[in-house]
Design a protein around this motif. Structure first.
Motif, PDB file in Angstrom:
ATOM      1  N   LYS A 354       0.834  -1.201   0.000  1.00 50.40           N
ATOM      2  CA  LYS A 354       0.000   0.000   0.000  1.00 50.40           C
ATOM      3  C   LYS A 354       0.873   1.256   0.000  1.00 50.40           C
ATOM      4  N   ILE A 355       0.373   2.296  -0.650  1.00 49.95           N
ATOM      5  CA  ILE A 355       0.957   3.634  -0.595  1.00 49.95           C
ATOM      6  C   ILE A 355      -0.124   4.571  -0.072  1.00 49.95           C
ATOM      7  N   ASN A 356       0.110   5.141   1.109  1.00 53.83           N
ATOM      8  CA  ASN A 356      -0.896   5.998   1.747  1.00 53.83           C
ATOM      9  C   ASN A 356      -2.260   5.312   1.834  1.00 53.83           C
ATOM     10  N   GLY A 357      -2.229   4.025   2.136  1.00 52.63           N
ATOM     11  CA  GLY A 357      -3.467   3.284   2.325  1.00 52.63           C
ATOM     12  C   GLY A 357      -4.112   2.769   1.056  1.00 52.63           C
ATOM     13  N   VAL A 358      -3.548   3.111  -0.109  1.00 54.28           N
ATOM     14  CA  VAL A 358      -4.098   2.647  -1.386  1.00 54.28           C
ATOM     15  C   VAL A 358      -3.357   1.381  -1.813  1.00 54.28           C
ATOM     16  N   SER A 359      -4.078   0.317  -2.066  1.00 58.31           N
ATOM     17  CA  SER A 359      -3.462  -0.950  -2.431  1.00 58.31           C
ATOM     18  C   SER A 359      -2.735  -0.848  -3.768  1.00 58.31           C
ATOM     19  N   VAL A 360      -1.541  -1.429  -3.828  1.00 63.19           N
ATOM     20  CA  VAL A 360      -0.775  -1.487  -5.074  1.00 63.19           C
ATOM     21  C   VAL A 360      -0.289  -2.922  -5.266  1.00 63.19           C
TER      22      VAL A 360
END
Length: 515
Positions: A354-360
């Protein structure tokens, strides 16, 4: 009379019961149609809420309001690149006595060590652009305006303007140009993060030199990389659609049904070069950050986490060692010692999820998130190590390994060339029949060292545009990026000479493995 009333009531009850049973039976039948082969008759979990009143399948969509709002703000861009004369870069070591007879097409010049001169004819091209402010700022693709000597912009109302380049970015294939005026129509930004697969979108532009054209399609994929951008540190996280896009659409708008800008149309996946089913747009959430950087600083402020990652999927052994589930995370193959990730405790073998809570889950998804931030910004990076999840704050760095703001200033650009430069003396210019130029007194290193240029060369043109002074050279380089062409002369030798120069080459990491 009593018997007759009972008969009527019996008919009513039977009719009502029949109706209820029919509705119940039809409902069960409909469930089986949507339930596939499941014997239970229950809808699959992925259909949860699908038939709710608020989530029922939409009816016909009307695109007229969106198209009417967008078309006045999408412009037609036409470019012209002047004819250029290039040589094989070999100074004359002797004069051919027949050169006056043959001129520039002397077939014997190679025997006398002279340059072979070739003329590249004038080139004209066209594309599209999107007005984003009422004072004339326009977004387009870098490949639409790169190397152009003249840029003309025509609005949907047929009014034409000369445009100037504010800045370009090879890595994202975006550029900002500007026309002079006021009260121009413009598009408002949407939110590309809100896009969903299957959502209707419209492509607006000037394909095949036609007037403004609107096509419709759906979002067929997000965060797609097609490896079309070959520049270093390329950013590819396209919105893929099946809206028809053809040559000339590049730089045009991808909008949602509310008329909001959600992408810049940039590429086509086609064996013929024309539309064959898929087109690709740069998400607006990436675009607006890059555009703001170009307008504010003259250069994109690109932040890096400081990791190397695998382009291909991680192996089962790597996943097992980290305790990661299938399909989750980006496998870190290396962590440079001076990078931001190293300082934050991230190690080789970690899986970033995750980057800043956004799944990657893929490199393009990671790039799309990180590209929104500049050096010095802190981002929360979530990763898995040994089956446990951790989150750490990473302070992004620039390509030079610090958090300084990078400005595209002339002095910085000239220093990057790595040579002692001076405006040519008027007497030297007159003797060599040139209007002026910049003499390269000495090559100290930098980008010039990678060319075949020798000290004493006088630069007279950059990408076909005349250069008379050091300041003019700096101004031209300020708005240039990627590969450019330097042209000029060697005093005492005949002919002009050309040297390709890659402005984005020094010190950058290879694309695909680094972020």
């Amino acid at each position: 009379m009593h018997m007759k009333l009972k008969s009527i009531l019996l008919v009513v009850v039977i009719s009502a019961l029949t109706a209820v049973l029919s509705v119940w039976g039809y409902s069960k039948w409909m469930q089986k149609q949507y339930a596939g082969t499941q014997e239970s008759g229950k809808l699959p979990v992925n259909y949860a809420g699908f038939f709710d009143k608020n989530n029922a399948p939409a009816g016909p969509v009307d695109f007229t309001a969106a198209a009417t709002s967008a078309t006045p703000a999408v412009v037609h861009i036409k470019t012209r690149t002047k004819a250029k004369q290039v040589t094989n870069n070999l100074p004359n070591r002797g004069r051919n006595p027949l050169s006056d007879f043959f001129g520039d097409d002397d077939p014997f010049s190679d025997f006398f060590g002279g340059p072979r001169v070739q003329m590249i004819p004038e080139q004209r091209a066209s594309g599209s652009g999107v007005l984003i402010s009422e004072d004339g700022y326009i977004i387009t693709n870098n490949h639409v305006v790169e190397g152009a000597d003249e840029i003309n912009v025509t609005l949907a109302n047929k009014k034409s303007y000369k445009a100037t380049v504010i800045g370009r970015d090879n890595s994202s294939d975006l550029a900002v140009i500007k026309i002079e005026g006021s009260k121009f129509p413009y598009l408002v930004y949407g939110n590309s993060d809100d896009l969903k697969l299957g959502q209707w979108v419209l492509a607006v532009g000037y394909p095949l030199n036609l007037d403004v054209t609107v096509t419709a399609g759906i979002v067929s994929a997000k965060a797609r990389s097609i490896n079309i951008n070959k520049s270093k540190n390329a950013v590819e996280s396209f919105i893929q659609t099946d809206a028809a896009v053809n040559p000339g659409n590049s730089g045009g708008a991808l909008i949602n049904t509310n008329g909001e800008l959600i992408g810049i149309n940039s590429a086509i996946a086609s064996p013929t070069g024309s539309y064959a089913g898929y087109s690709y747009a740069i998400p607006v959430n990436i675009t607006k950050k890059i555009v703001n950087d170009i307008i504010k600083y003259g250069a994109v402020q690109r932040g890096f986490i400081g990791i190397q990652f695998a382009n291909e999927a991680a192996t089962d052994e790597q996943k097992k060692a980290a305790g990661i589930k299938d399909g989750e995370g980006i496998y870190v193959t290396g962590v440079p010692s001076d990078g931001a990730a190293k300082a934050a405790g991230i190690q080789k073998g970690d899986f970033i999820t995750k980057i800043n809570g956004v799944s990657v889950e893929t490199g393009p998804q990671l790039q799309e998130q990180v590209t929104r931030f500049k050096p010095g910004d802190k981002v929360a990076v979530t990763y898995v190590r040994g089956g446990k999840e951790y989150t750490t704050n990473v302070t992004l760095k620039n390509i030079a390994g610090n958090t300084d703001i990078v400005k595209n200033e002339p002095t910085n650009i000239l220093n990057k060339l790595g040579g002692d430069l001076a405006t040519v003396d008027k007497a030297v210019a007159q003797k060599n029949n040139i209007a002026g130029g910049v003499v390269v007194k000495k090559i100290n290193g930098g980008l010039l060292k990678g060319t075949r240029m020798e000290a004493g060369f006088i630069i007279t043109r950059v990408n076909g545009q005349d250069v008379k002074t050091v300041d003019e050279l700096a101004d031209l380089l300020k708005s240039a990026s990627g590969q450019i062409q330097l042209e000029g002369i060697y005093p005492g030798y005949e002919g002009t000479y050309g040297y390709p120069l890659n402005l984005s080459g020094a010190g950058e990491e290879e694309n695909g493995d680094n972020q």
